[in-house]
Design a protein around this motif. Structure first.
Motif, PDB file in Angstrom:
ATOM      1  N   ASP A   1      -8.581  -7.372   5.962  1.00 58.13           N
ATOM      2  CA  ASP A   1      -9.862  -7.947   5.536  1.00 58.13           C
ATOM      3  C   ASP A   1     -10.096  -7.764   4.045  1.00 58.13           C
ATOM      4  N   CYS A   2      -9.067  -7.452   3.300  1.00 55.15           N
ATOM      5  CA  CYS A   2      -9.230  -7.236   1.862  1.00 55.15           C
ATOM      6  C   CYS A   2      -9.539  -8.564   1.172  1.00 55.15           C
ATOM      7  N   ALA A   3     -10.412  -8.493   0.175  1.00 52.07           N
ATOM      8  CA  ALA A   3     -10.712  -9.684  -0.615  1.00 52.07           C
ATOM      9  C   ALA A   3      -9.489  -9.984  -1.476  1.00 52.07           C
ATOM     10  N   VAL A   4      -9.081 -11.226  -1.463  1.00 52.49           N
ATOM     11  CA  VAL A   4      -7.917 -11.631  -2.232  1.00 52.49           C
ATOM     12  C   VAL A   4      -8.384 -12.078  -3.605  1.00 52.49           C
ATOM     13  N   GLU A   5      -7.874 -11.421  -4.648  1.00 54.18           N
ATOM     14  CA  GLU A   5      -8.217 -11.804  -6.008  1.00 54.18           C
ATOM     15  C   GLU A   5      -7.472 -13.084  -6.327  1.00 54.18           C
ATOM     16  N   GLU A   6      -8.234 -14.123  -6.663  1.00 54.63           N
ATOM     17  CA  GLU A   6      -7.643 -15.438  -6.898  1.00 54.63           C
ATOM     18  C   GLU A   6      -6.868 -15.497  -8.208  1.00 54.63           C
TER      19      GLU A   6
ATOM     20  N   CYS B   1      -0.039  -6.074   1.890  1.00 53.28           N
ATOM     21  CA  CYS B   1      -1.275  -6.372   1.182  1.00 53.28           C
ATOM     22  C   CYS B   1      -1.287  -5.538  -0.101  1.00 53.28           C
ATOM     23  N   PRO B   2      -1.517  -6.157  -1.257  1.00 53.05           N
ATOM     24  CA  PRO B   2      -1.508  -5.400  -2.509  1.00 53.05           C
ATOM     25  C   PRO B   2      -2.691  -4.435  -2.644  1.00 53.05           C
ATOM     26  N   THR B   3      -3.714  -4.607  -1.820  1.00 53.74           N
ATOM     27  CA  THR B   3      -4.889  -3.743  -1.905  1.00 53.74           C
ATOM     28  C   THR B   3      -4.796  -2.560  -0.955  1.00 53.74           C
ATOM     29  N   CYS B   4      -4.583  -2.833   0.342  1.00 57.57           N
ATOM     30  CA  CYS B   4      -4.605  -1.743   1.329  1.00 57.57           C
ATOM     31  C   CYS B   4      -3.209  -1.339   1.818  1.00 57.57           C
TER      32      CYS B   4
END
Length: 160
Positions: free
Chosen positions: A133-138, A120-123
């Motif tokens: 559960d990270c929001a995926v930037e579209e 996951c690029p966020t967490c």
């Protein structure tokens, strides 16, 4: 013939190796024009997966050929059709040739498995193991300026 274990530095600082000393099949033949060499081996490259950083094992098959022409002057400019970078006089640098030949067949993307989901690029969660559960930037924010320009151009072109 066995050669030294092979280590390859990849882009981004990743290090991949052929952990066991590879056994190579070396064929040497001589003709009127020079020395003909052929190297064949099957090895396994081990290192981090480019998506999830877990261990990846990639089988590689190598089949390389070299030619070194006889009677080349000592001051002759290197010619890849007539000279071999691995032959110096009557000596063959087999370890270097094996390493270079293995490096030539390494795939562009080294993955632990074909369907690796990566991290996951966020967490940083391993998406092969669990979802996050990270929001995926579209969209990529670096394209916002061009997106705004496209919107303005679309409005200017709209007759209504």
């Amino acid at each position: 013939v066995r050669v030294a274990p092979v280590g390859l530095g990849m882009g981004g600082g990743a290090s991949h190796t052929v952990p066991a000393a590879p056994e190579v099949d070396l064929e040497v033949s001589r003709s009127y024009s020079g020395l003909h060499l052929r190297l064949r081996t099957a090895v396994e490259l081990v290192g981090p997966c480019m998506r999830c950083v877990e261990e990846a094992r990639v089988p590689l098959d190598v089949d390389a050929e070299e030619f070194a022409a006889d009677d080349r002057p000592d001051d002759a400019v290197f010619d890849e059709d007539l000279d071999s970078a691995y032959v110096e006089g009557d000596r063959l640098d087999l370890a270097l040739w094996a390493r270079d030949s293995i490096a030539e067949v390494v795939p562009v993307t080294i993955l632990c498995r074909e369907d690796c989901a990566g991290l996951c690029p966020t967490c940083g969660a391993d998406l092969n193991v669990a979802s996050c559960d990270c929001a995926v930037e579209e969209t990529d924010s670096r394209w916002d300026a061009l997106r705004g320009l496209a919107d303005r151009l679309a409005k200017d072109a709209d007759p209504g």
